[in-house]
Design an enzyme around this catalytic site. Structure first.
Site, PDB file in Angstrom:
ATOM      1  N   CYS B 126       0.983  -0.690   0.182  1.00 52.67           N
ATOM      2  CA  CYS B 126      -0.166  -0.062   0.105  1.00 52.67           C
ATOM      3  C   CYS B 126       0.856   1.110   0.247  1.00 52.67           C
ATOM      4  CB  CYS B 126      -0.660   0.412   1.522  1.00 52.67           C
ATOM      5  SG  CYS B 126      -2.157   1.600   1.062  1.00 52.67           S
ATOM      6  N   ILE B 188      -1.076  -5.991  -9.152  1.00 55.49           N
ATOM      7  CA  ILE B 188      -0.688  -4.859  -8.844  1.00 55.49           C
ATOM      8  C   ILE B 188      -1.817  -3.955  -8.229  1.00 55.49           C
ATOM      9  CG2 ILE B 188       1.599  -4.442 -10.475  1.00 55.49           C
ATOM     10  CD1 ILE B 188       0.287  -1.893 -11.593  1.00 55.49           C
TER      11      ILE B 188
END
Lengths: 272, 302
Positions: B126, B188
């Site tokens: 993240c 991704i």
């Protein structure tokens, strides 16, 4: 065309009650009563706020000076710039409605004002129950008297104006005498739960406007979830039928973290 | 035709709800499954209750979304009710976890394995929190260390690190994760971070200033990453990034993805996106005489 906020200038600020301010601004958008905007104060925060006035030339929001964000908004004057995006969500529907009762608690009258306007334009027989804690907090009272005259019913918790008691008591009385096609409501969720229960018992259709903490406003992040519904996109106006099947309506809400809490524990989100 | 076996997860189609989209509670996840998702991923669960960033947190710009929600979580200690409700979910449920240290990753993994999710996604990518995630996914060594530690805790439950396109060599990160015990690779996560500035406000729009970029704009990067990962590993890949329609999904499969993540497309196409994408895939496959989606996984490779 993106969904990014557009910066608009506030054209007028109207003081409604001691704690409610209405901000007018030019923002061209097709909006329906009950829809909301995400209102951004650059560098501060962004909140979902229902439209309290809808016209071709301008829109307005009404804010209660309560939290840190809204207190800041209440300090705004003409010329202040804010960012707005939307309108989002489903509004109130008046399809097939000839007779309506509208129930507003506290600042719940804000999203209901454009509905009153629509009802009057469409010739719908409209009664309005306006409730607040006390006489000083009756939002849009003057305007509603002008528009509805004797069809406005006022209740206050402390009896300082109108009937002492809750809006739900007045609704029950009215429903003892007449049968509207739809009851519309916005206000504290506990009050709306009462409105729903009464309508279900009397088999009268209802539409209620809800609030949950929101982030995206357009049905992606899932933050404002209630059961399997996203309040921002599936609502904020829901049919009584949908809400009568809900396990969470009137009982649970979620914190910013997503953690579930009881409504009682939480109080109420609504900042207008 | 679209039936997919992804790491033992039996899916009616290869579409997977991406983590962080609509995944806050069990009821909505179940709805997404009913609406057609082959599998659903819960929003990432962290070690402690956390509010996330102030708004604006999620925005749509011209060619996709940008978000900095800040990993809000009720924390794994408050996750039991949702997991219990998810037992009745029509599609397999992938849990997603994050932490700001290897200890936190294993703590969260240990906290949720008892609920037996079909798979655990390890969010090491993240871009929105300064400590959490970011550093792990950019380095093959550190990513492998997290995967190894989580693998030791998870036993038979398959684990899948979610990788970041920010890594200098995403194929190397994927290979290191596979060696460390990853059963699948997810790629991704959002690209960036990027930022949006409003000229009239003279300010960044996201409260966090920077946020992860997703949606159609990042599809070419997602395809490239999955293509490279496919050449570097033998475990199956959950490919995602900008998949909006059936043709996008087919192309992602051709790059090497067995399962295909859908996130931002729900903005453009609503919760129906999963069914729409599946139907469009089937239409293309019929036209091309492709009988099973398996036939085209990796088809773009030499």
């Amino acid at each position: 065309m993106s969904e990014l906020p557009q910066i608009v200038k506030i054209t007028k600020v109207q003081r409604e009650t001691g704690e409610h301010h209405t901000l007018f601004f030019n923002f061209k958008a097709e909006a329906a009563p009950g829809q909301f905007l995400m209102v951004w104060i650059p560098g501060v925060d962004e909140k979902p706020i229902s439209l309290s006035k809808i016209s071709k030339e301008e829109l307005a929001i009404t804010v209660q000076c309560k939290g840190s964000w809204s207190k800041r908004v209440c300090g705004f004057e003409s010329g202040t710039k804010i960012g707005v995006r939307g309108p989002y969500g489903n509004g109130f529907s008046t399809e097939g409605v000839k007779k309506a009762i509208i129930v507003a608690g506290g600042c719940g009258s804000a999203p209901l004002m454009p509905l009153v306007e629509k009802c009057l334009v469409e010739g719908i027989e409209t009664k309005f129950i306006l409730g607040a804690q006390n006489a000083k907090k009756l939002l849009f009272k003057k305007e509603l008297i002008e528009k509805l005259g004797d069809n406005l019913y006022i209740t206050t918790d402390d009896g300082s104006e109108g009937t002492k008691g809750f809006t739900t008591q007045t609704l029950e009385e009215l429903l003892g005498k007449e049968k509207p096609d739809c009851v519309y409501s916005c206000g504290p969720e506990i009050m709306m739960k009462g409105v729903l229960d009464i309508c279900q018992k009397k088999k009268i259709k209802s539409q209620l406007s809800l609030e949950r903490y929101m982030r995206c406003g357009f049905g992606v992040c899932g933050q404002c979830v209630m059961d399997d519904l996203m309040v921002c996109k599936d609502g904020p106006v829901f049919s009584g039928k949908t809400l009568s099947e809900s396990a969470e309506f009137g009982k649970l809400t979620r914190l910013k973290s997503g953690k579930e809490v009881s409504l009682k524990e939480f109080g109420d989100w609504r900042q207008c | 035709m679209l039936e997919t076996d992804f790491c033992g997860l039996k899916m009616k189609n290869p579409t997977v709800l991406a983590s962080g989209v609509m995944g806050c509670n069990a009821a909505l996840l179940k709805r997404v499954a009913r609406e057609g998702a082959g599998a659903v991923t819960m929003k990432s669960i962290g070690p402690k209750e956390k509010e996330g960033h102030k708004n604006p947190t999620v925005l749509e710009w011209e060619h996709g979304l940008i978000n900095a929600v800040g990993l809000p979580t009720a924390g794994y200690k408050n996750a039991e009710k949702e997991f219990k409700e998810l037992e009745k979910c029509k599609s397999p449920v992938i849990a997603s976890i994050y932490g700001s240290s290897i200890e936190e990753f294993t703590e969260v993994a240990e906290g949720i394995i008892g609920f037996e999710p079909a798979m655990i996604e390890i969010n090491i990518s993240c871009p929105n929190t300064k400590r959490e995630g970011q550093i792990f996914g950019t380095s093959p060594e550190v990513a492998a260390e997290v995967v190894k530690a989580v693998a030791e805790v998870c036993g038979k439950i398959p684990i899948m690190p979610k990788l970041t396109p920010q890594a200098n060599n995403i194929a190397a990160v994927a290979a290191a994760c596979e060696q460390a015990g990853a059963n699948a690779i997810c790629a991704i996560n959002t690209l960036g971070p990027g930022m949006v500035i409003d000229a009239d406000a003279r300010k960044p729009v996201l409260a966090n200033k920077f946020g992860g970029v997703s949606g159609p704009a990042i599809k070419p990067i997602a395809l490239r990453c999955v293509y490279q990962i496919y050449e570097a590993v033998s475990v199956p890949i959950l490919g995602l990034g900008g998949i909006s329609n059936g043709r996008d999904a087919i192309e992602m499969a051709m790059a090497g993805a067995t399962a295909i993540g859908v996130g931002s497309a729900t903005f453009y196409r609503g919760i129906e996106a999963f069914k729409l994408i599946s139907d469009e895939m089937k239409t293309w496959m019929k036209e091309q005489g492709v009988k099973s989606i398996k036939e085209i996984v990796g088809a773009a490779h030499d």
